[in-house]
Design an enzyme around this catalytic site. Structure first.
Site, PDB file in Angstrom:
ATOM      1  N   THR A 173      -5.370  -7.770  10.539  1.00 13.20           N
ATOM      2  CA  THR A 173      -5.717  -6.473   9.932  1.00 13.20           C
ATOM      3  C   THR A 173      -5.286  -5.318  10.826  1.00 13.20           C
ATOM      4  OG1 THR A 173      -7.638  -7.478   8.867  1.00 13.20           O
ATOM      5  CG2 THR A 173      -7.649  -5.079   9.081  1.00 13.20           C
TER       6      THR A 173
ATOM      7  N   ASN B  90      -1.442  -0.100   7.406  1.00 11.34           N
ATOM      8  CA  ASN B  90      -0.965  -1.463   7.677  1.00 11.34           C
ATOM      9  C   ASN B  90      -0.163  -2.100   6.523  1.00 11.34           C
ATOM     10  OD1 ASN B  90      -3.093  -1.989   6.016  1.00 11.34           O
ATOM     11  ND2 ASN B  90      -4.284  -3.174   7.499  1.00 11.34           N
TER      12      ASN B  90
ATOM     13  N   HIS C 207      -1.668  -5.485   1.496  1.00 15.57           N
ATOM     14  CA  HIS C 207      -2.945  -6.172   1.292  1.00 15.57           C
ATOM     15  C   HIS C 207      -2.675  -7.586   0.792  1.00 15.57           C
ATOM     16  CE1 HIS C 207      -6.972  -7.146  -0.181  1.00 15.57           C
ATOM     17  NE2 HIS C 207      -6.354  -7.636  -1.244  1.00 15.57           N
TER      18      HIS C 207
ATOM     19  N   ARG D 192      -2.036 -14.677   4.011  1.00 17.35           N
ATOM     20  CA  ARG D 192      -2.746 -14.003   5.116  1.00 17.35           C
ATOM     21  C   ARG D 192      -1.992 -14.194   6.426  1.00 17.35           C
ATOM     22  NH1 ARG D 192      -6.689 -10.230   4.273  1.00 17.35           N
ATOM     23  NH2 ARG D 192      -7.729 -10.852   6.189  1.00 17.35           N
TER      24      ARG D 192
ATOM     25  N   LYS E 251       0.837  -1.195   0.000  1.00 18.36           N
ATOM     26  CA  LYS E 251       0.000   0.000   0.000  1.00 18.36           C
ATOM     27  C   LYS E 251       0.883   1.260   0.000  1.00 18.36           C
ATOM     28  CE  LYS E 251      -3.778  -2.284   2.483  1.00 18.36           C
ATOM     29  NZ  LYS E 251      -4.632  -2.199   3.699  1.00 18.36           N
TER      30      LYS E 251
ATOM     31  N   TYR F 140     -12.667  -2.477  -2.593  1.00 19.93           N
ATOM     32  CA  TYR F 140     -13.168  -2.388  -1.214  1.00 19.93           C
ATOM     33  C   TYR F 140     -14.692  -2.284  -1.152  1.00 19.93           C
ATOM     34  CZ  TYR F 140      -8.407  -1.948   0.642  1.00 19.93           C
ATOM     35  OH  TYR F 140      -7.101  -2.183   1.021  1.00 19.93           O
TER      36      TYR F 140
ATOM     37  N   ARG G 256       2.759  -7.086   8.944  1.00 21.04           N
ATOM     38  CA  ARG G 256       2.159  -5.980   9.704  1.00 21.04           C
ATOM     39  C   ARG G 256       2.723  -5.923  11.124  1.00 21.04           C
ATOM     40  NH1 ARG G 256      -3.907  -7.234   7.387  1.00 21.04           N
ATOM     41  NH2 ARG G 256      -3.825  -5.866   5.569  1.00 21.04           N
TER      42      ARG G 256
ATOM     43  N   PHE H 209     -14.776   4.124   8.289  1.00 25.14           N
ATOM     44  CA  PHE H 209     -13.415   4.470   7.868  1.00 25.14           C
ATOM     45  C   PHE H 209     -13.236   4.435   6.351  1.00 25.14           C
ATOM     46  CE2 PHE H 209     -13.461  -0.100   8.934  1.00 25.14           C
ATOM     47  CZ  PHE H 209     -13.027  -0.656   7.739  1.00 25.14           C
TER      48      PHE H 209
ATOM     49  N   GLU I 244      -9.895 -10.224  -7.418  1.00 25.34           N
ATOM     50  CA  GLU I 244      -8.949  -9.112  -7.272  1.00 25.34           C
ATOM     51  C   GLU I 244      -7.855  -9.158  -8.350  1.00 25.34           C
ATOM     52  OE1 GLU I 244      -7.656  -9.296  -3.191  1.00 25.34           O
ATOM     53  OE2 GLU I 244      -9.600  -8.624  -2.437  1.00 25.34           O
TER      54      GLU I 244
HETATM   55  P1  ADP Z   1      -7.644  -6.864   5.491  1.00 27.70           P
HETATM   56  O1  ADP Z   1      -6.872  -5.795   4.759  1.00 27.70           O
HETATM   57  O2  ADP Z   1      -6.817  -7.497   6.588  1.00 27.70           O
HETATM   58  O3  ADP Z   1      -8.254  -7.890   4.564  1.00 27.70           O
HETATM   59  P2  ADP Z   1     -10.272  -5.598   5.820  1.00 27.70           P
HETATM   60  O4  ADP Z   1     -10.687  -6.127   4.490  1.00 27.70           O
HETATM   61  O5  ADP Z   1     -11.194  -5.770   6.984  1.00 27.70           O
HETATM   62  O6  ADP Z   1      -8.842  -6.167   6.276  1.00 27.70           O
HETATM   63  O7  ADP Z   1     -10.001  -4.040   5.691  1.00 27.70           O
HETATM   64  C1  ADP Z   1      -9.377  -3.509   4.566  1.00 27.70           C
HETATM   65  C2  ADP Z   1      -8.469  -2.385   4.968  1.00 27.70           C
HETATM   66  O8  ADP Z   1      -9.248  -1.323   5.520  1.00 27.70           O
HETATM   67  C3  ADP Z   1      -7.472  -2.717   6.073  1.00 27.70           C
HETATM   68  O9  ADP Z   1      -6.340  -3.419   5.617  1.00 27.70           O
HETATM   69  C4  ADP Z   1      -7.136  -1.332   6.587  1.00 27.70           C
HETATM   70  O10 ADP Z   1      -6.240  -0.676   5.684  1.00 27.70           O
HETATM   71  C5  ADP Z   1      -8.493  -0.652   6.508  1.00 27.70           C
HETATM   72  N1  ADP Z   1      -9.201  -0.720   7.779  1.00 27.70           N
HETATM   73  C6  ADP Z   1      -9.851  -1.796   8.285  1.00 27.70           C
HETATM   74  N2  ADP Z   1     -10.383  -1.510   9.497  1.00 27.70           N
HETATM   75  C7  ADP Z   1     -10.057  -0.221   9.754  1.00 27.70           C
HETATM   76  C8  ADP Z   1     -10.299   0.676  10.831  1.00 27.70           C
HETATM   77  N3  ADP Z   1     -10.999   0.282  11.895  1.00 27.70           N
HETATM   78  N4  ADP Z   1      -9.813   1.924  10.757  1.00 27.70           N
HETATM   79  C9  ADP Z   1      -9.095   2.332   9.675  1.00 27.70           C
HETATM   80  N5  ADP Z   1      -8.836   1.548   8.611  1.00 27.70           N
HETATM   81  C10 ADP Z   1      -9.296   0.282   8.645  1.00 27.70           C
END
Ligand code: ADP
Length: 169
Positions: free
Chosen positions: A111, A132, A135, A105, A29, A69, A122, A77, A146
């Site tokens: 996450t 973080n 992805h 993963r 990212k 997303y 992470r 958020f 994706e």
């Molecule tokens: P992952 O990336 O681990 O698959 P998610 O799909 O739940 O997790 O979320 C996508 C992305 O959205 C996260 O990697 C992070 O960048 C962002 N994100 C998720 N939860 C939050 C939060 N509570 N506050 C800010 N950003 C968030």
């Protein structure tokens, strides 16, 4: 010649192991690119034994991120997430190998960086969920979706890893 171009019957590459052609989308990212962590991320996937089959640096636009997303569109958020993801370039990659979706993963970690275990990407490189670093697709189905979203099929390269006999039986 290390044998990579030998006919299939003589090659060192295995055949018939189910699942070794599974693919996943991994993306560094904008915070990871800004912090010059691209090499560290690639290194972990290479050393694990996965095969890189696609990679590009790009500035993601809102269109691709809205699709990527889609499931998070109603989260509080979400606007900040899109802003962050468009703040600079992303390095999108496709990695291939046995169980790559699940293993990726595990390598990426929780996450929420605050919960991510040391030893994960992470857990080693970030401290807050909003930045973080990386992805990774969360299921085989999502990975397929994706990969199709971020890459044209012509951007993916089928190639034989010379050392596959040291990765698989
Ligand atoms: P992952 O990336 O681990 O698959 P998610 O799909 O739940 O997790 O979320 C996508 C992305 O959205 C996260 O990697 C992070 O960048 C962002 N994100 C998720 N939860 C939050 C939060 N509570 N506050 C800010 N950003 C968030």
């Amino acid at each position: 010649d290390l044998g990579c171009n030998l006919p299939v019957s003589l090659s060192c590459c295995p055949s018939g192991i189910p699942g070794i052609q599974e693919r996943t989308l991994v993306a560094v990212k904008p915070d990871g690119v800004q912090r010059r962590l691209v090499g560290d991320v690639i290194k972990r996937f290479e050393r694990r034994g996965f095969k890189l089959v696609g990679m590009k640096l790009l500035q993601a636009n809102e269109g691709i991120l809205a699709e990527h997303y889609h499931e998070l569109r109603r989260k509080p958020f979400y606007p900040a997430l899109i802003h962050y993801m468009t703040s600079g370039p992303v390095v999108a990659m496709v990695w291939e190998g046995y169980n790559v979706v699940r293993t990726s993963r595990a390598m990426v970690g929780d996450t929420d960086s605050a919960e991510a275990k040391p030893g994960t990407i992470r857990g080693d490189f970030s401290i807050h969920v909003s930045r973080n670093v990386v992805h990774a697709s969360d299921s085989v189905e999502m990975a397929q979706r994706e990969i199709n979203l971020w890459f044209h099929s012509s951007e993916l390269v089928d190639w034989d890893c010379c050392d596959y006999s040291n990765t698989y039986q």
